[in-house]
Design an enzyme around this catalytic site. Structure first.
Site, PDB file in Angstrom:
ATOM      1  N   CYS A   1      30.462 -11.743  -4.279  1.00  0.00           N
ATOM      2  CA  CYS A   1      29.982 -11.092  -3.062  1.00  0.00           C
ATOM      3  C   CYS A   1      28.795 -10.212  -3.439  1.00  0.00           C
ATOM      4  O   CYS A   1      28.326 -10.255  -4.581  1.00  0.00           O
ATOM      5  CB  CYS A   1      31.100 -10.291  -2.391  1.00  0.00           C
ATOM      6  SG  CYS A   1      31.836  -9.035  -3.455  1.00  0.00           S
ATOM      7  N   THR A   2      28.301  -9.416  -2.519  1.00  0.00           N
ATOM      8  CA  THR A   2      27.053  -8.682  -2.747  1.00  0.00           C
ATOM      9  C   THR A   2      27.152  -7.678  -3.887  1.00  0.00           C
ATOM     10  O   THR A   2      26.362  -7.697  -4.827  1.00  0.00           O
ATOM     11  CB  THR A   2      26.627  -7.953  -1.462  1.00  0.00           C
ATOM     12  OG1 THR A   2      26.596  -8.878  -0.375  1.00  0.00           O
ATOM     13  CG2 THR A   2      25.245  -7.337  -1.631  1.00  0.00           C
TER      14      THR A   2
END
Length: 297
Positions: free
Chosen positions: A189-190
């Site tokens: 994810c980010t």
């Protein structure tokens, strides 16, 4: 810490703002009383962005002058349990948020069920080892982010769960994957926080080997040269930059709707009319459809 920030400051123009993303799962028992104090420090230091506090920890993305960021990091690290609070940095020519917010929530991020990353979590994989892992044909690579984030950019071979909200991820996994068949799963994810919850949940479901990218996409882009990178496109971020490129600089590619050219805010991307790479709710075809529906009423 001061050495790292002074070095970064010397490498950047003094009018640049530093944007940091951070999280840590740790017990915070004074969320309600600490929140206004922390916001006061942000306002005093001209720091914009959002910090989330919950009994399970802290999460945030904020920006300001590098010397102000150094001070707020010191303030947060002075809190019990946050002495080693890690963060990732990127830079922009000014503020990328329009106000300072500190919110108290029941949890930092909701996957739809109770999981505790402090008790059970996937195996962290450092950016330098990530390429080798995801090149393994036995590894199922799942992008845990929302569909519009996936469309802006992702890793080679990553699977798009086609979700609008993180809490929809378990239903996607239950429908498509079996822990008896899919022995190795890698997630990203980010900044890493969603994978803390998703890998914990995966292990609870019986998946045997679950990995996640330590520090998330932002740390990977920071450490891996573009010539060696398996990342394609931009990384979507939830601020006025919308997307950052491989150098973690603001990118124009992720900012505009290809259908009508309108600037794509997070609100527009979350609209049911938004189709990644095709249209948003301001595209002529959507407006004509809405007008036709109103005329028929």
């Amino acid at each position: 810490m001061a050495i790292r920030l002074e070095s970064a400051f010397n490498l950047r123009m003094t009018d640049q703002h530093e944007i940091i993303a951070f999280y840590k799962f740790t017990a915070i028992n004074d969320c309600d009383s600490w929140a206004p104090v922390l916001k006061g420090h942000m306002l005093d230091l001209d720091i914009m962005g959002t910090i989330l506090l919950a009994p399970e920890g802290i999460n945030g993305t904020i920006g300001g002058k590098p010397e102000a960021i150094e001070k707020i990091v010191g303030i947060m690290r002075a809190h019990e349990g946050l002495e080693d609070l890690p963060f990732k940095s990127s830079y922009a020519p000014g503020h990328v948020f329009n106000r300072a917010k500190v919110k108290v929530k029941p949890s930092l991020i909701n996957i739809g069920s109770q999981v505790d990353p402090n008790e059970l979590v996937g195996e962290y994989v450092k950016p330098k080892d990530w390429n080798a892992l995801i090149s393994d044909p036995e590894v199922v690579l799942i992008d845990t982010r929302n569909d519009y984030e996936f469309h802006a950019g992702t890793f080679e071979g990553a699977i798009d769960p086609d979700i609008k909200r993180f809490r929809e991820l378990p239903a996607f996994v239950n429908e498509h994957y079996d822990p008896k068949v899919h022995k190795k799963v890698a997630m990203f994810c980010t900044g890493g926080i969603r994978c803390e919850k998703s890998t914990s949940w995966m292990l609870e479901q019986g998946f045997e080997h679950v990995y996640h990218l330590e520090g998330g996409i932002l740390k990977y882009l920071e450490e891996i040269p573009q010539s060696e990178s398996m990342w394609k496109g931009d990384c979507y971020v939830f601020d006025e930059r919308v997307g950052v490129n491989h150098e973690l600089a603001p990118s124009d590619e992720a900012k505009f709707c290809p259908g009508c050219g309108r600037a794509l805010t997070t609100k527009l991307r979350c609209s049911p009319d938004y189709v990644a790479g095709q249209q948003c709710s301001f595209c002529p075809s959507v407006l004509e459809r809405d007008a036709s529906n109103q005329a028929a009423c």
